[in-house]
Design an enzyme around this catalytic site. Structure first.
Site, PDB file in Angstrom:
ATOM      1  N   CYS A  86     -12.727  27.316  56.111  1.00 23.06           N
ATOM      2  CA  CYS A  86     -13.360  28.428  55.133  1.00 23.06           C
ATOM      3  C   CYS A  86     -12.139  28.640  54.069  1.00 23.06           C
ATOM      4  O   CYS A  86     -11.068  29.064  54.278  1.00 23.06           O
ATOM      5  CB  CYS A  86     -13.496  29.587  55.899  1.00 23.06           C
ATOM      6  SG  CYS A  86     -14.649  29.541  57.435  1.00 23.06           S
ATOM      7  N   ASN A 266     -17.051  32.372  52.164  1.00 24.06           N
ATOM      8  CA  ASN A 266     -17.412  30.883  52.501  1.00 24.06           C
ATOM      9  C   ASN A 266     -18.786  30.415  52.242  1.00 24.06           C
ATOM     10  O   ASN A 266     -19.503  31.351  52.246  1.00 24.06           O
ATOM     11  CB  ASN A 266     -16.590  30.602  53.735  1.00 24.06           C
ATOM     12  CG  ASN A 266     -17.387  31.097  54.860  1.00 24.06           C
ATOM     13  OD1 ASN A 266     -18.030  32.265  54.978  1.00 24.06           O
ATOM     14  ND2 ASN A 266     -17.820  30.113  55.862  1.00 24.06           N
ATOM     15  N   PRO A 267     -19.020  29.021  52.417  1.00 21.36           N
ATOM     16  CA  PRO A 267     -20.545  28.703  52.212  1.00 21.36           C
ATOM     17  C   PRO A 267     -21.386  29.450  53.231  1.00 21.36           C
ATOM     18  O   PRO A 267     -22.537  29.612  52.643  1.00 21.36           O
ATOM     19  CB  PRO A 267     -20.427  27.430  52.302  1.00 21.36           C
ATOM     20  CG  PRO A 267     -18.906  26.847  51.867  1.00 21.36           C
ATOM     21  CD  PRO A 267     -18.239  28.247  52.451  1.00 21.36           C
ATOM     22  N   CYS A 268     -21.088  29.800  54.153  1.00 17.56           N
ATOM     23  CA  CYS A 268     -22.123  30.158  55.068  1.00 17.56           C
ATOM     24  C   CYS A 268     -22.113  31.889  55.560  1.00 17.56           C
ATOM     25  O   CYS A 268     -22.829  32.176  56.389  1.00 17.56           O
ATOM     26  CB  CYS A 268     -21.933  29.424  56.847  1.00 17.56           C
ATOM     27  SG  CYS A 268     -22.305  27.817  56.541  1.00 17.56           S
ATOM     28  N   GLU A 270     -19.733  33.793  57.044  1.00 20.54           N
ATOM     29  CA  GLU A 270     -19.038  34.646  58.144  1.00 20.54           C
ATOM     30  C   GLU A 270     -17.908  34.780  57.673  1.00 20.54           C
ATOM     31  O   GLU A 270     -17.131  36.011  58.501  1.00 20.54           O
ATOM     32  CB  GLU A 270     -19.093  33.625  59.244  1.00 20.54           C
ATOM     33  CG  GLU A 270     -18.084  32.579  59.188  1.00 20.54           C
ATOM     34  CD  GLU A 270     -18.567  31.399  58.507  1.00 20.54           C
ATOM     35  OE1 GLU A 270     -17.641  30.193  58.911  1.00 20.54           O
ATOM     36  OE2 GLU A 270     -19.667  31.439  57.877  1.00 20.54           O
ATOM     37  N   PRO A 431     -21.697  29.461  61.906  1.00 19.80           N
ATOM     38  CA  PRO A 431     -22.586  28.461  62.642  1.00 19.80           C
ATOM     39  C   PRO A 431     -21.676  27.583  63.286  1.00 19.80           C
ATOM     40  O   PRO A 431     -20.447  27.092  63.000  1.00 19.80           O
ATOM     41  CB  PRO A 431     -22.965  27.692  61.006  1.00 19.80           C
ATOM     42  CG  PRO A 431     -22.468  28.602  59.928  1.00 19.80           C
ATOM     43  CD  PRO A 431     -21.406  29.157  60.654  1.00 19.80           C
ATOM     44  N   THR A 432     -22.460  26.935  64.477  1.00 21.65           N
ATOM     45  CA  THR A 432     -21.858  25.957  65.223  1.00 21.65           C
ATOM     46  C   THR A 432     -22.737  24.887  65.460  1.00 21.65           C
ATOM     47  O   THR A 432     -22.962  24.462  66.471  1.00 21.65           O
ATOM     48  CB  THR A 432     -21.519  26.882  66.678  1.00 21.65           C
ATOM     49  OG1 THR A 432     -22.677  27.262  67.260  1.00 21.65           O
ATOM     50  CG2 THR A 432     -20.469  27.958  66.361  1.00 21.65           C
TER      51      THR A 432
END
Length: 747
Positions: A86, A266-268, A270, A431-432
């Protein structure tokens, strides 16, 4: 150990296995665990290094602790990559040289494997005067187009495309254009978009007041707050973007608010980070911590959860010291604040094992209990690390008065007061997707199970694909214990069967225990009324969430694939099919490209044919008076025509052409930067596929409307995976993810 599913082994081999050119590397996943453990233990003093290597290896074994993909793929490989997922780039200056210097920095970061976020609110709006050059500004969206083109050309570490988040404040004069940007089906495809919504805006919305759009202290114009909110909700309802970040809450609840201001994620979503902020990620796999799944007294092993948390905090803290950083400014920021992002995965499966329905009040309380243990143990571990290795350089004792620390027990607060903290922030939930698949397809992050069983396409070395049946880990365990008995419907719920309110209950419960933020998608039914959809965002704000992303299947964003339909022969490629014969006369369209670097226009003709009752592109020609391009355009058209005539998916043709970068420079066409003439031809192919409603895949749920429809310009084709060109692209954890080939926009 053997992987739980064959697909897990394939993903590990493709994304995480280390195979150096001179031989050796990882023969199995156990070797990956050993490689990573040894690399991260190097941050320990020599006399304790072996002991911590063993502790780290123990935590990794059996997928109990999952370091994020950058760590799993890069640690111990000596590759010039970062172990951080991130990043948020530096504050963009409002001048051309500075903007393009930041473009260069973003490219370097993407190339080394980091996802990046940027706040474009610092760039003056379109039409504002640029003093000294006698021109008007083009606005932040024009520069976002440049970032988008750059990202499309970057193949980052681990053979994945770069991922970016673009943010703009709700009071920026170009906010309406930003909200509407993705109405254009080919614009900003490498960005996730989020609007930074302030508390003041919600106050104006509640009062039905006017809302000023401001830059540099100057009010450019005012709009009704309700109209702007309606515009934002309309775009999100139709296109699943932009998302929303409650930026004032983010800053109010930031442990490091005394020394930084956050304006992007960051892109997602979190990790909300300051300029040049960096964070690394890891997740505890809750699904592996329930010893007796489905038993009447099934419980999660909370002692093991506490132990894994302590080990994981030390592990992630060490990563800061052994990682490379794309930029020195990022290294300085990371080392000054030592931010961590410890989270969880497998939450939904763990709740199923314990007989609790995801989205219920009981499940929300259980989630808070488990995350509360992680929070307590993380802060204790960080305080003890501070005693051993020193607090983070920017440590401020007043951190004990920050909201996230107020509900810690007195013993933990006393430990912090005595020793300080090693890490400025400790927890987030990321995300995982691919790491969870490698771990046996446990449910991802804090998301509910998306689908309990489905078929996934696996591409073979010869270019063909095969179908691989994939089951959620909870269903696999149920079958192992109960055979063909029907699983209990009251706990085997999925993302599609839950109400938006049930999604929100879980997100809000988790956020109350998390320092940073959470990557989560609130799935909404296609027929949700618009007013009810708007209420989802307002309720998210009221219940303490830091941001919100929704997904509503519809004719614009596409529908989720049917997970129980048998594979269709049309889904399989036909590598041995002969080229279709050409009729004497074909109907087609000729498109004109005015390429600025050529004295003559370029004409692209795409002819269609009726094949098996379906209109499809059959051949392509490129012509121009300029003979400079003759050889390569002839070769290109012959190859593309052969692909068209072979049948099957052809959507990838446009994507591949559009990714071509000309080192001599691209051009601006219709207000958009195009990186090369082949990319412009790719845009024509994409336009033809869309406007002629030729299905790029037989599994598109609904036909795209024809050209003469009055609203056709606003209706892009259903979302298509950029890797495999299928329509299996879904939005999960705030990230575009392909259920067919495993592609993830967020890596």
């Amino acid at each position: 150990m053997a992987f739980d599913i064959p697909l897990a082994a394939e993903i590990w081999a493709a994304k995480y296995q280390f195979t150096p050119g001179d031989g050796g590397g990882d023969a199995g996943v156990e070797d990956s665990w050993r490689r990573v453990s040894e690399a991260i233990a190097l941050a320990e003093p020599e006399e304790t290094r072996e002991r911590w290597r063993e502790r780290f290896l123990e935590a990794l074994t059996d997928f109990q602790f999952l370091p994020a993909g950058r760590i799993f793929a890069g640690a111990g490989t000596a590759r010039a990559v970062t172990l951080f997922n991130c990043f948020v780039m530096g504050a963009l200056p409002d001048d051309l040289p500075g903007i393009f210097e930041h473009l260069r920095e973003a490219a370097i970061t993407l190339q080394q494997g980091g996802g990046v976020g940027m706040d474009f609110s610092t760039i003056r709006p379109s039409g504002a005067p640029v003093r000294g050059v006698g021109a008007d500004a083009s606005g932040p969206l024009s520069f976002m187009d440049v970032w988008d083109s750059m990202c499309r050309t970057i193949l980052s570490a681990g053979q994945r495309r770069g991922a970016m988040m673009g943010c703009l404040r709700i009071d920026h004069p170009d906010i309406e254009a930003f909200i509407d940007a993705k109405r254009d089906p080919v614009r900003l495809r490498n960005f996730n978009l989020s609007v930074l919504v302030t508390d003041a805006f919600f106050e104006a919305l509640a009062a039905d007041a006017e809302w000023p759009l401001v830059f540099g202290g100057e009010v450019f114009r005012t709009v009704r707050a309700a109209d702007l909110w309606n515009r934002l909700m309309t775009a999100t309802y139709a296109y699943a973007e932009p998302g929303v970040i409650f930026v004032d809450r983010v800053n109010a609840r930031n442990n490091l608010a005394a020394c930084e201001t956050i304006s992007a994620s960051n892109p997602c979503g979190e990790q909300m980070l300051p300029p040049y902020g960096a964070c690394l990620l890891g997740s505890i796999n809750l699904a592996r911590l329930v010893a007796t799944p489905f038993a009447p007294d099934a419980t999660l092993d909370e002692e093991r959860l506490a132990e894994l948390t302590r080990i994981a905090i030390r592990f992630l803290d060490n990563v800061i010291d052994v990682s490379r950083f794309p930029l020195e400014a990022q290294a300085n920021e990371a080392r000054a604040k030592r931010r961590l992002g410890l989270g969880v995965t497998g939450l939904a499966d763990a709740l199923i094992f314990c007989g609790q329905r995801y989205g219920s009040e009981k499940a929300a309380e259980t989630t808070k209990r488990w995350l509360g243990i992680i929070k307590r143990e993380a802060y204790r571990a960080s305080a003890l690390l501070a005693a051993e290795k020193g607090p983070y350089p920017a440590y401020d004792p007043d951190v004990l008065d920050r909201p996230n620390l107020l509900d810690l027990d007195e013993a933990t607060r006393a430990l912090i007061a005595e020793h300080g903290l090693r890490n400025g922030c400790l927890t987030s939930i990321a995300p995982t997707g691919t790491t969870s698949l490698v771990a046996g397809n446990v449910s991802s992050g804090i998301e509910p199970v998306f689908a309990y069983a489905y078929n996934r396409k696996v591409r073979q070395p010869d270019g063909s694909t095969r179908q691989e049946a994939v089951e959620d880990y909870a269903l696999t365990v149920w079958k192992r214990l109960h055979g063909d008995a029907e699983p209990p419907e009251d706990v085997f719920v999925s993302a599609q069967t839950l109400s938006p309110g049930e999604h929100l209950i879980m997100q809000a419960a988790a956020q109350s225990m998390i320092d940073s933020s959470i990557s989560k998608t609130v799935n909404c039914p296609a027929d949700i009324p618009f007013d009810a959809f708007c209420d989802v965002y307002l309720e998210g704000w009221r219940t303490g969430c830091k941001g919100l992303t929704t997904y509503r299947p519809n004719a614009v964003t596409g529908s989720v694939l049917s997970v129980d339909a048998p594979p269709s022969p049309a889904d399989e490629p036909a590598p041995d099919l002969p080229l279709a014969a050409r009729d004497e006369a074909l109907a087609g369209v000729t498109y004109k490209i005015k390429w600025p670097h050529s004295a003559h226009a370029v004409y692209v003709t795409v002819n269609d044919a009726e094949i098996d009752g379906q209109r499809r592109p059959f051949e392509i020609f490129v012509n121009s008076k300029n003979m400079e391009h003759y050889a390569w355009t002839l070769a290109l058209t012959r190859m593309i025509s052969a692909v068209f005539r072979r049948g099957g998916d052809v959507g990838f043709v446009a994507d591949e052409l559009k990714a071509v970068f000309d080192p001599q420079g691209g051009a601006w066409l219709s207000g958009r930067y195009v990186p090369s003439l082949p990319a412009a031809i790719g845009g024509v192919v994409e336009r033809h596929l869309r406007h002629e409603f030729v299905a790029a895949t037989p599994r598109v749920a609904e036909a795209v409307e024809p050209d003469n429809h009055p609203h056709h310009a606003d209706v892009p084709r259903p979302a298509v995976c950029p890797r495999c060109a299928s329509t299996g692209l879904i939005r999960k954890e705030g990230c575009d993810t392909c259920t067919d080939c495993g592609y993830s926009k967020c890596g």
